[in-house]
Write a protein that holds these residues in place. Structure first.
Motif, PDB file in Angstrom:
ATOM      1  N   PHE A  43       0.829  -1.201   0.000  1.00  0.00           N
ATOM      2  CA  PHE A  43       0.000   0.000   0.000  1.00  0.00           C
ATOM      3  C   PHE A  43       0.865   1.253   0.000  1.00  0.00           C
ATOM      4  O   PHE A  43       0.589   2.214  -0.740  1.00  0.00           O
ATOM      5  CB  PHE A  43      -0.924  -0.015   1.220  1.00  0.00           C
ATOM      6  CG  PHE A  43      -1.866   1.146   1.288  1.00  0.00           C
ATOM      7  CD1 PHE A  43      -2.999   1.180   0.498  1.00  0.00           C
ATOM      8  CD2 PHE A  43      -1.616   2.215   2.132  1.00  0.00           C
ATOM      9  CE1 PHE A  43      -3.874   2.250   0.548  1.00  0.00           C
ATOM     10  CE2 PHE A  43      -2.479   3.291   2.193  1.00  0.00           C
ATOM     11  CZ  PHE A  43      -3.615   3.308   1.402  1.00  0.00           C
ATOM     12  N   CYS A  47       1.029   3.939  -3.107  1.00  0.00           N
ATOM     13  CA  CYS A  47       0.677   5.344  -2.878  1.00  0.00           C
ATOM     14  C   CYS A  47       1.782   6.276  -3.364  1.00  0.00           C
ATOM     15  O   CYS A  47       1.512   7.331  -3.961  1.00  0.00           O
ATOM     16  CB  CYS A  47       0.398   5.581  -1.401  1.00  0.00           C
ATOM     17  SG  CYS A  47      -1.159   4.877  -0.818  1.00  0.00           S
ATOM     18  N   ILE A  52       0.540  10.159  -4.239  1.00  0.00           N
ATOM     19  CA  ILE A  52      -0.425  10.599  -3.234  1.00  0.00           C
ATOM     20  C   ILE A  52       0.335  11.274  -2.102  1.00  0.00           C
ATOM     21  O   ILE A  52       1.277  10.708  -1.537  1.00  0.00           O
ATOM     22  CB  ILE A  52      -1.244   9.404  -2.719  1.00  0.00           C
ATOM     23  CG1 ILE A  52      -2.086   8.818  -3.863  1.00  0.00           C
ATOM     24  CG2 ILE A  52      -2.145   9.813  -1.571  1.00  0.00           C
ATOM     25  CD1 ILE A  52      -2.866   7.585  -3.486  1.00  0.00           C
ATOM     26  N   ILE A 159     -13.489   7.105   0.231  1.00  0.00           N
ATOM     27  CA  ILE A 159     -12.643   6.297  -0.649  1.00  0.00           C
ATOM     28  C   ILE A 159     -12.886   6.759  -2.083  1.00  0.00           C
ATOM     29  O   ILE A 159     -14.011   6.673  -2.584  1.00  0.00           O
ATOM     30  CB  ILE A 159     -12.968   4.798  -0.488  1.00  0.00           C
ATOM     31  CG1 ILE A 159     -12.711   4.341   0.945  1.00  0.00           C
ATOM     32  CG2 ILE A 159     -12.153   3.964  -1.450  1.00  0.00           C
ATOM     33  CD1 ILE A 159     -13.076   2.899   1.205  1.00  0.00           C
ATOM     34  N   ILE A 163      -7.634   5.507  -4.478  1.00  0.00           N
ATOM     35  CA  ILE A 163      -7.469   4.474  -3.449  1.00  0.00           C
ATOM     36  C   ILE A 163      -7.988   3.131  -3.961  1.00  0.00           C
ATOM     37  O   ILE A 163      -7.391   2.071  -3.713  1.00  0.00           O
ATOM     38  CB  ILE A 163      -8.199   4.897  -2.166  1.00  0.00           C
ATOM     39  CG1 ILE A 163      -7.574   6.170  -1.591  1.00  0.00           C
ATOM     40  CG2 ILE A 163      -8.140   3.792  -1.125  1.00  0.00           C
ATOM     41  CD1 ILE A 163      -6.137   6.025  -1.140  1.00  0.00           C
TER      42      ILE A 163
END
Length: 568
Positions: A43, A47, A52, A159, A163
């Motif tokens: 994760f 990202c 992000i 969300i 994501i």
């Protein structure tokens, strides 16, 4: 001053040129990240790859602490478990430690401190901003191994597509992931469709909880229409689902043409279905034989909705469209039964039909083409199957629709039926087509049920006996609605006594549990007084009598497996 300005410009130009080179090199050398099955690492890496700015932290899911155990009780347990010699040694070791404690002065402060230490810690203090920050809570079998992740919980943060793109790459690599819990995550119609497209790639997921996620157009059926979706338990509480959403969910659960064969529990509590929405859900239960548990608590359902459920649980007439589709299934099953009898490598002219293979007294209806040829070919078939076939044939023949279609079906049967010598089926197994039809019925097509009846010029089929638990509490039902449900349960009781089962037509053993009808019914907090309602008491006694034989059969199986002896 001028030389300094020139040096600053040179240094700035060097930095900008180096940044440009790094950007170009990064564009050239960046490769897509391949997930390793470790969600925490995957994760974070995904990202960063998606650029992000704020990476949501992943934390273990908190659990309430267990009951505290006093230190003295722990010592007593250890003393009981230890041998006598070790117990004596432990007593000697504790004696010198107890003396200095007695020599210490006993003050009020020390007493208060010991009292505070003995209190259980059931909470932890955190800053408000820290508590309400987005986070992903995970559940692991082994906290030290990331590949043992079983549950993902997200609460109260939106969300978005970015994501979900990360989830689409990381979720399929999690082999033990079984539960997704997204509470109040601001899903939309687009993000819900994106989430539904991820589920077939994750075969280990079994439970999907989407509570408090109202969607404008209520297209929740996208979670049920995909045949490859592994979802077994679905929860949609507090989603503000109305009659429109209920009709879409009902289409996903099942129609006469297709049924959802995966979902077993559905929780639609605390929505706004109403009587019309309850009617849609009840209509889907006509043909869905997989759903076992249904929760419709607090949905503003009155006696009219209860009547629709009672009708589906007892017996229901077929509509015109459903009747037409039933005839198509009967015609297709008759053609498919006769097709395998053709010998391989033999043409139609050589495999001509003799006078013994032609159906005698064949009528033009589609149902007449099912039972008559089988009776001629079979050698002493079982009487029950023979009667059921005749019954289904006569019912289909009473309805309109004879003529050219019936003649074509009989001609096809006459051309495709093989002779006894060239058929692949041995002479002693001539009842194979009837067993194949039973297999089709048991495979989940309620329209082909042999227990159909003709009442008042309507073809009536037995209701759903696979639903085990129904929750209708916190609604607006009165004594009249309870009477409707009582009649439905009594009708199911008649089928149980006759040992008639939609899945076990030809078996001589007792029917399986899913065909015994309701075992649990919740009707609390409706518009009737439980203590004064006789119908409610009768329902509870009937359901109690149904549940008791199940546990008795389990006890008998345990005794037979152990030879009837107590294993202690």
């Amino acid at each position: 001053m001028p030389p300094k300005n020139q040096q600053l410009r040179k240094s700035y130009s060097k930095r900008s040129s180096s940044s440009v080179v790094n950007d170009e090199s990064s564009d050239e050398k960046v490769e897509p990240y391949h997930c390793k099955g470790k969600f925490l690492e995957d994760f974070e890496a995904l990202c960063r790859q998606a650029q992000i700015t704020y990476i949501v932290p992943i934390v273990p899911r908190p659990h309430p602490p267990g009951t505290p155990v006093a230190a003295s009780s722990i010592v007593d347990i250890k003393d009981k478990a230890a041998p006598k010699t070790a117990k004596g040694a432990a007593v000697k070791e504790r004696e010198p430690t107890a003396q200095p404690q007695q020599q210490q002065p006993s003050e009020a402060d020390s007493g208060e401190a010991s009292h505070e230490d003995s209190l259980p810690k059931t909470y932890s203090l955190r800053d408000n901003l820290e508590y309400f920050k987005p986070k992903i809570q995970v559940e692991m079998d082994n906290p030290e191994k990331q590949d043992t992740l079983t549950e993902i919980l997200i609460r109260a943060w939106k969300i978005d597509r970015a994501i979900l793109d990360i989830f689409a790459q990381s979720f399929p690599t999690l082999e033990r992931l079984t539960t997704l819990h997204f509470w109040h995550t601001g899903l939309t119609d687009d993000t819900l469709k994106q989430l539904a497209s991820i589920l077939p790639k994750c075969p280990s997921i079994r439970a999907l909880i989407l509570d408090a996620n109202p969607i404008p157009f209520e297209h929740y059926e996208v979670l049920l229409t995909d045949e490859n979706s592994p979802i077994i338990n679905l929860s949609l509480r507090h989603c503000q689902i109305t009659e429109r959403g209920a009709s879409l969910i009902a289409q996903g659960l099942g129609t006469e043409r297709r049924q959802n064969k995966k979902l077993q529990t559905l929780n639609l509590a605390y929505n706004s279905l109403g009587d019309e929405g309850a009617e849609h859900i009840a209509r889907s239960l006509k043909f869905n034989r997989t759903l076992l548990v249904l929760n419709l608590s607090s949905n503003d359902i009155s006696d009219l909705g209860a009547q629709k459920f009672a009708e589906v649980l007892s017996k229901f007439p077929l509509t015109e469209d459903e009747l037409i589709y039933r005839r198509k299934l009967l015609l297709h099953s008759s053609i498919s039964e006769s097709a395998p009898s053709l010998p391989s490598g033999v043409g139609r002219k050589k495999s001509g039909v003799t006078s013994t293979t032609l159906p005698s007294k064949g009528k033009g209806g589609a149902g007449g083409t099912v039972g008559k040829p089988d009776i001629k070919e079979t050698t002493k078939p079982p009487k029950k199957d023979d009667k059921a076939a005749k019954k289904g044939a006569t019912i289909a023949e009473t309805k309109p629709g004879k003529g050219a279609a019936g003649k074509q079906s009989t001609e096809k049967l006459a051309k495709t039926a093989g002779n006894p010598k060239g058929s692949a089926v041995p002479p002693g197994n001539r009842s194979a087509p009837q067993s194949e039809l039973d297999f089709i019925i048991n495979d989940g097509i309620p329209l082909l049920d042999h227990n159909a009846e003709l009442l008042n010029n309507d073809l009536v089929l037995p209701g759903n006996r696979c639903l085990l638990s129904l929750n209708l509490s916190k609604n607006r039902m009165t004594d009249t609605g309870v009477q409707y449900i009582l009649k439905a349960i009594q009708y199911q009781e008649m089928f149980i006594k006759l040992n008639i089962s939609t899945r076990n037509l030809s078996s001589t053993t007792t029917p399986s549990i899913p065909n015994q009808g309701l075992l649990r019914l919740e009707l609390q907090r409706n518009d009737f007084i439980i203590n004064e309602c006789e119908a409610y008491e009768k329902i509870q006694t009937l359901l109690k009598n149904r549940r008791e034989p199940i546990f008795k059969n389990k006890d008998n199986q345990d005794e037979t497996s152990t030879g009837g002896r107590d294993t202690g």
